[in-house]
Design an enzyme around this catalytic site. Structure first.
Site, PDB file in Angstrom:
ATOM      1  N   ASP A   7       4.577 -54.957 -60.877  1.00 51.96           N
ATOM      2  CA  ASP A   7       3.942 -53.865 -61.605  1.00 51.96           C
ATOM      3  C   ASP A   7       2.446 -53.984 -61.337  1.00 51.96           C
ATOM      4  OD1 ASP A   7       3.488 -51.762 -63.461  1.00 51.96           O
ATOM      5  OD2 ASP A   7       3.129 -53.218 -65.057  1.00 51.96           O
ATOM      6  N   GLU A  67       6.196 -50.812 -58.068  1.00 51.33           N
ATOM      7  CA  GLU A  67       6.093 -49.520 -58.745  1.00 51.33           C
ATOM      8  C   GLU A  67       5.026 -48.678 -58.061  1.00 51.33           C
ATOM      9  OE1 GLU A  67       5.676 -47.650 -63.215  1.00 51.33           O
ATOM     10  OE2 GLU A  67       5.178 -49.750 -62.931  1.00 51.33           O
ATOM     11  N   ASP A 140       3.601 -55.712 -68.970  1.00 51.48           N
ATOM     12  CA  ASP A 140       3.539 -55.757 -67.503  1.00 51.48           C
ATOM     13  C   ASP A 140       4.678 -56.598 -66.920  1.00 51.48           C
ATOM     14  OD1 ASP A 140       0.987 -54.274 -67.202  1.00 51.48           O
ATOM     15  OD2 ASP A 140       0.168 -55.991 -68.277  1.00 51.48           O
TER      16      ASP A 140
END
Length: 159
Positions: A7, A67, A140
């Site tokens: 992430d 991501e 996160d």
């Protein structure tokens, strides 16, 4: 199969390594690469690059899932996040590890079954799928594990 989910961020990069075996997913390791807020932006990018490179070297994932950038109304923030993502992708490509990229909506749809799911729903499903019980995950870290699970689920690995 070992899948490392990432992430991206400019101050906190979440990561989560999962293993798919005997039809189930298991969490291997998860955490954060944290960057000092006072660091100049180029130094942050350098720290992100080296932090991800070290993570790849230490854990030897079979694939890395990252991501995609979530576009915000603040162009500067989105651009900086794009830079951070760029050095993450560079670290992965330099190691010769296969790379997959997923939009936030696709990740939520894969893990929760709803592309508009909230952060709490995503964390809850990540804990359920990985058998983490009531273990608290930072946002996160949970998001990174969700990215890894998204790849595992979409790649055809069953739970």
């Amino acid at each position: 199969m070992l899948v490392l989910g990432i992430d991206p961020g400019t101050l906190r990069i979440g990561y989560g390594l999962i293993k798919s075996e005997t039809g189930r997913f298991h969490s291997v390791i998860s955490g954060l690469i944290e960057i000092e807020k006072e660091s100049l932006f180029p130094n942050r990018l350098n720290r992100i690059y080296h932090g991800v490179s070290d993570l790849l070297e230490q854990n030897q994932p079979d694939v890395v899932a990252v991501e995609e950038v979530y576009v915000t109304s603040n162009a500067k923030t989105t651009l900086r996040l794009g830079h951070a993502r760029g050095v993450i992708l560079l670290a992965v490509v330099e190691k010769g590890i296969p790379l997959a990229e997923y939009a936030p909506r696709t990740i939520k749809q894969s893990v929760v079954g709803n592309g508009a799911a909230g952060k709490g729903q995503v964390e809850w499903m990540v804990r359920q799928i990985l058998g983490l019980g009531s273990q608290i995950l930072c946002e996160d870290e949970s998001d990174a594990l969700a990215v890894a699970l998204c790849h595992g689920l979409r790649a055809g690995h069953s739970m």
